[in-house]
Design a protein around this motif. Sequence first.
Motif, PDB file in Angstrom:
ATOM      1  N   ALA A   1      -3.492   1.780  12.436  1.00  0.00           N
ATOM      2  CA  ALA A   1      -2.144   1.491  11.942  1.00  0.00           C
ATOM      3  C   ALA A   1      -1.989   0.064  11.414  1.00  0.00           C
ATOM      4  O   ALA A   1      -1.387  -0.145  10.354  1.00  0.00           O
ATOM      5  CB  ALA A   1      -1.111   1.753  13.035  1.00  0.00           C
TER       6      ALA A   1
ATOM      7  N   TYR B   1      -3.204  -0.516   7.837  1.00  0.00           N
ATOM      8  CA  TYR B   1      -2.290   0.015   6.828  1.00  0.00           C
ATOM      9  C   TYR B   1      -1.016  -0.827   6.760  1.00  0.00           C
ATOM     10  O   TYR B   1      -0.433  -1.004   5.688  1.00  0.00           O
ATOM     11  CB  TYR B   1      -1.970   1.484   7.140  1.00  0.00           C
ATOM     12  CG  TYR B   1      -3.164   2.390   6.901  1.00  0.00           C
ATOM     13  CD1 TYR B   1      -4.142   2.549   7.871  1.00  0.00           C
ATOM     14  CD2 TYR B   1      -3.316   3.060   5.687  1.00  0.00           C
ATOM     15  CE1 TYR B   1      -5.259   3.353   7.645  1.00  0.00           C
ATOM     16  CE2 TYR B   1      -4.412   3.877   5.455  1.00  0.00           C
ATOM     17  CZ  TYR B   1      -5.385   4.013   6.435  1.00  0.00           C
ATOM     18  OH  TYR B   1      -6.481   4.819   6.200  1.00  0.00           O
TER      19      TYR B   1
ATOM     20  N   LEU C   1       5.479  -0.627  10.023  1.00  0.00           N
ATOM     21  CA  LEU C   1       5.343   0.811  10.272  1.00  0.00           C
ATOM     22  C   LEU C   1       5.855   1.209  11.646  1.00  0.00           C
ATOM     23  O   LEU C   1       5.330   0.744  12.667  1.00  0.00           O
ATOM     24  CB  LEU C   1       3.874   1.222  10.126  1.00  0.00           C
ATOM     25  CG  LEU C   1       3.209   0.875   8.782  1.00  0.00           C
ATOM     26  CD1 LEU C   1       1.735   1.270   8.805  1.00  0.00           C
ATOM     27  CD2 LEU C   1       3.924   1.550   7.621  1.00  0.00           C
TER      28      LEU C   1
ATOM     29  N   ASP D   1       6.487   6.314  10.449  1.00  0.00           N
ATOM     30  CA  ASP D   1       5.708   5.957   9.256  1.00  0.00           C
ATOM     31  C   ASP D   1       4.239   6.342   9.443  1.00  0.00           C
ATOM     32  O   ASP D   1       3.439   6.185   8.509  1.00  0.00           O
ATOM     33  CB  ASP D   1       5.747   4.433   9.004  1.00  0.00           C
ATOM     34  CG  ASP D   1       7.078   3.946   8.472  1.00  0.00           C
ATOM     35  OD1 ASP D   1       7.760   3.190   9.191  1.00  0.00           O
ATOM     36  OD2 ASP D   1       7.419   4.325   7.333  1.00  0.00           O
ATOM     37  N   CYS D   2       3.896   6.765  10.650  1.00  0.00           N
ATOM     38  CA  CYS D   2       2.515   7.079  10.993  1.00  0.00           C
ATOM     39  C   CYS D   2       2.327   8.577  11.100  1.00  0.00           C
ATOM     40  O   CYS D   2       3.240   9.302  11.489  1.00  0.00           O
ATOM     41  CB  CYS D   2       2.125   6.458  12.335  1.00  0.00           C
ATOM     42  SG  CYS D   2       2.346   4.679  12.422  1.00  0.00           S
TER      43      CYS D   2
ATOM     44  N   PHE E   1      -0.313   7.310   6.598  1.00  0.00           N
ATOM     45  CA  PHE E   1       0.829   6.428   6.818  1.00  0.00           C
ATOM     46  C   PHE E   1       1.668   6.473   5.552  1.00  0.00           C
ATOM     47  O   PHE E   1       1.162   6.813   4.494  1.00  0.00           O
ATOM     48  CB  PHE E   1       0.345   4.990   7.117  1.00  0.00           C
ATOM     49  CG  PHE E   1      -0.522   4.898   8.339  1.00  0.00           C
ATOM     50  CD1 PHE E   1      -1.900   5.044   8.237  1.00  0.00           C
ATOM     51  CD2 PHE E   1       0.041   4.712   9.595  1.00  0.00           C
ATOM     52  CE1 PHE E   1      -2.702   5.013   9.371  1.00  0.00           C
ATOM     53  CE2 PHE E   1      -0.767   4.675  10.737  1.00  0.00           C
ATOM     54  CZ  PHE E   1      -2.135   4.829  10.625  1.00  0.00           C
TER      55      PHE E   1
END
Lengths: 264, 384
Positions: free
Chosen positions: B141, B144, B200, B204-205, B283
Motif C-alpha cells: 500500500a 502506491y 489511501l 482505496d485498497c 489501489f
Amino acid sequence: MQDLKKNSPFGIYLEHCRKGKLAYQVCADDGKPVFFPRVVAPGGGTNLEWRLSKGLGTVHATTVVHYRNEPPLNVALIDLDEGFRMMSRVEDMDPMQVRIGMRVKVRMHPGDEKQPPYPVFTPLLSEEGSPRSGGGGHPLLSEEGSPRSGGGGHPLLTEEGSPRSGGGGEGAQDHPGPSGHPSLKKEGSYPGPSGHPSLKKEGSYPGASRHPSLGSGANHPGASRHPSLGSGANHPGASRHPSLGSGANHPGASRHPSLGRRGG
Amino acid sequence: MSGLKRGSVAVVGAAESDLGQVAPETTPTDLMAQATARALDDCGLKLSDIDAVLCAHTQSRMSALQLCEYLRIKPRYFDSTQIGGSSFMSHLAHAQAAIEHGVCEVALIAYGSTQRSVSRAAASPREFNPYETPYRPLLPASAYALAASRHMHQYGTTREQLAEVAVAARRWALMNPAAWEKEPLTIEQVLNARMVSFPLTVRDCCLVTDGGGAIIVTSVARAKSLKNKPAHVLGVGEAISHASISNMPDLCVTAAAESGPQAFRMARLKPSDVDMLSLYDAFTITPILFLEDLGFCPKGEGGRFVAGGAIAPGGRLAVNTSGGGLSYCHPGMYGLLVMIEAVRQVRSECGRRQVKNCEIALAHGNGGVLSSQCTVIFGSDATL
C-alpha cells in the motif's frame, strides 16, 4: 569489482552509517550516481567508487502509515542533491506536514541491538532559521527567529554557516530534537500548501483534503474536505492551481527517458 | 513480446474457483483444481487434452509441481513466471509463443490463494530489503500511496478523484452476484474510512479475499472446433521496470506505457476501438495511471477522467465491470480474474453488467509495486 567474500555492498554502506555518513556509489564509466549500493552498476559497469553524500536533498514523494495502535509514521522518497533517490523518513515534524519539494538534511538514526543505524532526514533549516522549501521561509519559524539548540549556534551549521558533515556524530547530540523546537509543537496549525505563498501549488497534496484546524485525526468526519471546496465531490477546480491550465502539457507528462520510445 | 501473431490463439474456457472466504484447510491447489475442472467443463475439453501448465502463486514456490501432482498430468511445457499479479497475462503471452511454435497445443493457466483464510502475512510474507524495510513502509500500500502523492502533486489529482474509482467499482459490483461487496459506497465513505497509508484509506485498497481461477488457451484452429465462442487473443504486451518503489524510474508513468502499445500494435487497434477495459485495480490510483499509460487519456488527466462517474455503469467507458479488485474479489494476485471478466464480456456472458456490442476487451495486469505491466487485448469472432 568488489570481492564479495571480503565485504558486501550493504556491509560497506552500513560501516559508513555507523560513522554517521550516508554513502553512495558513482560508476566511473559514465559518472552516474548509483543507489542502492551494488557490485555491478546499472548498465553493466564494474568500476564503482564509493562517495559520501553531503546529505542534502528534496522530498520527492511522501506518505503517512497508520499502523494500528501506533502514532502515524512518515515514509518518503528523498532525492539527494548528488542525483540518487532513496526511501527514508522525515523526522522532527508532524508526518502529515511533510511536503513534496521540502528541503531536508540527513542524520543517522542510532542503532540498537536489533537494528543497525540508518539514515533519516529532518527539515533543512536555513542560516536564517527558517526551513527551506522551493520558495521562501516557514511562516511559523520566521516569527520565532532562529531555532534554539542545546549549545551555541545552529546544530546543523558551524559558526561559519557551512553545514556540519554527517548527522550521526557529535552534531546529533547537539540537535534539540523534536521536542526542543518551539514551532514544531504546533501540530495542526501549519497552514498547508494552499495557504503559504512560498510553496509551489502544483497540486493540493495534502492540503485540499486537510483543513489545518482539524489536526491529524484521519477519521474525523470532516477531515477530508477542505471548507473552501463545499460539498460537491466533483468540483473540478478544487485542487488545480489556476496557473497550471489543463495539465496535458505539463513537463512531467513527457516520457521518462529510461522507458525508451513509446511502443518500442 | 514481439513476433507473435494476432489471433493465433484464443481463450476457450474460463472459470473462477469458489471466491471470498473458503473453508478452513482449503489449499491454493484445491482452488486451482476446482477452477480447472470448471474451465474444462466450460469448453468441453478433457484433462488429457492439456499439454501445458502455467501458474504461479505466493503460498508455495513450486505451484506447477503441486497442480500437476494434484491432477496427475504431465505437461510438455510449463512456466511459473512470477512477476506479481500480472503474471497470468505474461503466462498467456508465453503460452501463445509456445502454441505458435508447436511446443504445445492446449495450455492451462491457473491461480489460487487462501490469503484471507490464512492471513495475508502468512500467504505473502514481506521480503526484507535493507534499504526500505527499516523505514517500515506498509507494503504494497505505501508504495502506491507514494505514487499517488506524486500524481497529486504533479497533476492536481485529488483524493475525491481516487475515491471515484472505488465508487465506480462498487456500482459495477452491485450488478455481479459473485462480488464480495453487497452495499453501496459513497465518496465520503471512501474518504472517511480507516487510513492505511495516506492518501489511501482501506476503501482505496483492494479486497483481501480467497479465490482463484483458470483459463484454457488453444490454437485458433482448435478453438473453432469447440462449443464456446472463443475470446481471440488479438494482442499481448509485457514490460517490467523495477522491483522496489525507490527504484521506479518515474512514479507517475508505469511500464503500461510500453506493454499497452505493444499489444495495440500487434492487434492493429487503438484505444478508441476498445469496448470494455479490465484494469488491475490493486489501489484506486492504478486505474488512473493505466488509463493514462494505455492511451485512454493524456498523462496527468486520469483523475479528471474518472470524475463524475465516467467509469461507472452508464458512464463514458466501461471499466472493471466485475466490480474489480476493489469490490468484487482480490485474492492476492488478481490478473487471472482480470482476464476472465474481459473474456466473459467478449463472449456476452455478463448478464446485467454486459457491455452492449462488446467486441473488443482489454485486460491489463499490474504486479509488485507498479513493477510489471502486461496487457492482453481480446476480440470476438467478428474482430478476427
